[in-house]
Every structure is written in C-alpha cells, then in structure tokens.
Design an enzyme around this catalytic site. Structure first.
Site, mmCIF file in Angstrom:
data_model
loop_
_atom_site.group_PDB
_atom_site.id
_atom_site.type_symbol
_atom_site.label_atom_id
_atom_site.label_comp_id
_atom_site.label_asym_id
_atom_site.label_seq_id
_atom_site.Cartn_x
_atom_site.Cartn_y
_atom_site.Cartn_z
ATOM 1 N N HIS A 163 61.587 0.590 67.951
ATOM 2 C CA HIS A 163 62.285 0.922 69.196
ATOM 3 C C HIS A 163 61.681 2.172 69.845
ATOM 4 C CE1 HIS A 163 65.868 1.263 71.862
ATOM 5 N NE2 HIS A 163 65.621 2.564 71.758
ATOM 6 N N GLU A 164 61.545 3.233 69.061
ATOM 7 C CA GLU A 164 61.014 4.475 69.620
ATOM 8 C C GLU A 164 59.537 4.344 69.975
ATOM 9 O OE1 GLU A 164 63.040 6.615 70.519
ATOM 10 O OE2 GLU A 164 64.779 5.917 69.385
ATOM 11 N N HIS A 181 59.288 3.389 73.642
ATOM 12 C CA HIS A 181 59.375 4.537 74.558
ATOM 13 C C HIS A 181 58.072 5.351 74.517
ATOM 14 C CE1 HIS A 181 63.553 3.742 75.246
ATOM 15 N NE2 HIS A 181 63.949 4.071 74.023
#
Length: 455
Positions: A22-23, A26
């Site tokens: 997920h990170e 980003h």
C-alpha cells in the site's frame, strides 16, 4: 508452532505484505511526480530499523504493525529550502496529488489481482459443494443428500466458500434464490431456496445453519477399524470391530461424534463404553498422546473402519484442484478480483444501512486466527486470504473519512471547487473527527474479537 505463535507470525506476515505494498503505491507515484520523500515507514512508532536510499529517503520499520505511512516534503509541515520548493507535495497540481493518494489503495487492488492469479496458477485444493442430509428450509425445498450445487442466483458455484458468500448475501436481504443442482444420478435440476422464510432474528453468521445446509460426508459407524499397537487404546484393551457406545459418558451416534468428543477431552482419563460380541465393556484410557506424524494433535490410537467401495469412490470424486494455466488465470483472477470487490462493497453497504450486523466487523485477533488457519491449509489458501484482506484494505482506505486516503481525496475535491485549499483549522478539526471514527471502529473490532475468543 503453537496456535498463538503461528497466529502472531502470520498476522505480521499479512500486515507486513499489505502495508508495504500500500505505502509503496504512494511512494512510487510521489517519486514519479518529483515529490521528495522523507520517510517510508512500515509500522508506527520509533523505527527499530532504518536505512537511507540514494535519494535521501529513510526506509524504516517500526514496532506497531497496524499500518504505515509515507512522509513527503510539505511546506505546511516544515521549513523548505528554496531549491526544494518544487519538490513539495503541496506544490503539485490537484490531479497529481489525487493520483498519489489513489496509488495506495490502487496498489492493494493490483496486489489482490496478482495474488489471485498466483493462486490459480499454483492450484487450490477444493471440495465440490455436495450436500449431506438437508434439513429445515433446504429439506422443504426438495434438496437431496448427494446434490452438488452448480449455481446460486445465477452465480457459478465452485466451492463451499462460494456457497457461503451467495447464501449470506442473499439471506441478509431475505430473497428467495434459484439454485441449480446436479443430483447423485448426474441430472441437473432447478430448485428454489426460500430465504424469505428465514426468521427476522437470524443473524448472517447463523444463516448457513438456519437454512439447514449440511456438508456431504460418508457414513461412518462408530466401529473401530484398527488399533495401533502400543498406543493408549491398545494398552486399555480396545480391539478392532468394537462398537463405541459412549465416550466419557456421552453417547455417540457415529465416528464423527467419537472424534468430536475425543478432541474435546482434557488431560484426564478417557472412559469408553464399547460393545463386543453383544457384551458391553467399560475401558479406561489413562490419557491421549501426541500424534508423532502431525505433532499437532493428541490421539488414543484408533481409526475408523474402511469405507464401503461405493462410498469410497464417491468420496474421491469430491476432491479436485482448482487451477488454470498462466494466461487463462489472468481472466480468472480479474473475475475473482471484481467479484470479491463487489461482494465486499455490498457487505459494507449493508453494514452502513444496518441490514448486516456490526458483529461482522473483525479486528487483528480474528485476522491473525484466519491467517494462521489458511496458512495451515496450504499456500493457495493463504494467497486467497491475503488477496481478500488486500481488497478490504484498499476499499476501506477509499472511504471518505479524514485521515484515510478517501478523506484526503474529498479535501482535494473541495479545494478544486473552492479554488483554494481548505483552512488548516478546518482540516485539523476534520482529522480529529476522523481519528475518533477510526478509534471507535477499531474498538468495536477488538470487542468483537474478544467476544469470538471467549464464546
């Protein structure tokens, strides 16, 4: 590996993989748009491990595994040197910031697709959803023992997991559903399951039992087939062909009852009442011993009688491997990702509207237990579990709640219409409200976990 240790280990693996991916979304998109990343952290708190990459970003691992973050250069947080003014997050266009925010949940959906693809390529051991003796609604609707479920409400059914999803979602709405079955003689028939007749007080977790669904299993009388020499049952005098009448004063009807009662026995002696040559005998077994083959369960050293040839052949036809080639698996993984996303959104909608019980909300304890159970069942089962949790993480992060990616996207939408960023004071208050919402949701999840554990 004990259940608790295994659960903690697989929880850390699950959260580590999902949070990192997920990170990474980003992080990767921010870099593509020239934003300077200060820290990429898996976990919260003071890092216990960190390294710096060639761009000066700190890659860190912190002790609280319930999330992570990517800290980007932002003039609202700290002083920015003039030469770095164009590398700040807040200096980027709204659409660029929106893509940076969307990348986290987006990578979770990509990960889910990849995991489903790998699951189909590796192959998943499954059991055809074949019915045992139907009861209640299923009996009244004409279902028969040996019926194999082919489709429910026009959705193809390949496994018992598909059955649970279809019945629970339709059962919550109390909708009658058409069911196509393949009978024991090979013909297909259409039947209607009257879910509208479910009582109002039946929760979704009780729907499967309330409709009277049972899984097919071969008939196994409570008769001892073989006794392993030197193990407790042998030493207590149990013999082959003994019919077990009771275990610890609890009457048993078949071999499945025997296994259930024995598995619940503690460290105390086990008392068997058996019938041998029309005579009843009471035998005392001092204690169970650890099964040397598995190392995970205690046994007394008896096995059931062999199945009749016809039942053995039928049982063997129940098992299959759900697998596809690498290219065919692409379409199957896409369909599975879409299906599970739709089901997850539907269930979340039912939670919001009150149709589904908030008891369905699970926390890290339940996730840890399911992770451990799925890992025990094999790689493909764990991949399937990981994909589902990844989808859930992506969906939750898109919810319009401050502090989540969806809340930040909502702020950007307001900024677009307003023509200027929302005031810092408003954003701080909104983040505080979001924090309360998240803490409340996590508290409810922990509460449900505790209830499941003690019940």
């Amino acid at each position: 590996m004990g259940d608790w240790i295994g659960s903690i280990f697989w929880l850390l693996v699950t959260l580590g993989v999902l949070v990192t991916f997920h990170e990474l979304g980003h992080f990767w998109v921010a870099r593509r748009f020239g934003v300077k990343v200060l820290r990429f952290s898996v976990g919260f708190g003071t890092p216990f491990w960190s390294r710096y990459d060639k761009h000066g970003a700190e890659i860190a691992v912190a002790p609280i595994p319930l999330g992570g973050y990517v800290k980007m250069l932002d003039e609202r947080d700290c002083h920015v040197a003039p030469e770095d003014a164009d590398k700040t997050y807040n200096s980027k266009k709204i659409w660029q910031r929106a893509l940076i925010l969307l990348a986290g949940p987006g990578f979770n959906f990509i990960l889910a697709f990849l995991l489903y693809w790998l699951m189909f390529v590796v192959g998943k051991n499954e059991v055809y959803p074949t019915l045992g003796e139907p009861q209640k609604l299923m009996q009244s609707a004409g279902f028969q023992k040996g019926d194999r479920l082919i489709s429910i409400d026009d959705e193809d059914i390949r496994s018992w997991s598909d059955v649970s999803l279809a019945l629970i979602t339709s059962g919550i709405d109390r909708q009658d559903v058409p069911v196509i079955v393949e009978t024991a003689n090979g013909s297909q028939q259409l039947r209607t399951l009257p879910l509208s007749q479910l009582a109002d007080d039946v929760d979704e977790e009780d729907i499967i039992s309330a409709v009277g669904l049972s899984v097919w299993r071969p008939d196994r009388p409570a008769i001892v087939g073989e006794v392993t020499a030197g193990l407790p049952a042998d030493l207590a005098g149990v013999q082959g062909n003994d019919r077990i009448i009771s275990v610890n004063s609890e009457l048993v009807q078949d071999w499945y009852d025997v296994v259930t009662v024995l598995s619940q026995a503690g460290e105390e002696a086990i008392e068997l009442v058996v019938e041998r040559s029309s005579e009843q005998l009471t035998l005392s077994i001092p204690q169970r011993v650890m099964d040397e083959e598995t190392g995970e369960r205690k046994i007394i050293g008896v096995v059931a009688m062999e199945l009749a040839p016809q039942e053995q052949a039928f049982a063997e036809r129940m098992f299959y491997v759900l697998s596809y080639g690498p290219f065919q698996a692409i379409n199957k993984a896409s369909a599975e990702t879409w299906k599970m996303t739709s089901v997850s959104l539907e269930m979340m909608g039912k939670l919001v509207t009150g149709k589904a019980s908030i008891k369905n909300i699970s926390g890290p304890v339940t996730i840890a237990q399911v992770a451990n159970d799925s890992a025990k069942r094999g790689l493909s089962w764990f991949l399937s579990f990981l994909a589902l949790v990844s989808l859930s993480l992506g969906i939750i992060n898109l919810m319009p709640v401050p502090m989540l990616d969806g809340g930040q996207l909502l702020f950007l939408m307001f900024e677009k219409f307003k023509g200027a960023p929302l005031s810092e004071n408003f954003q701080l208050k909104a983040h505080f409200v979001g924090l309360i919402m998240i803490v409340s949701l996590m508290s409810l999840a922990f509460y449900n976990d505790i209830l499941r554990t003690v019940s």
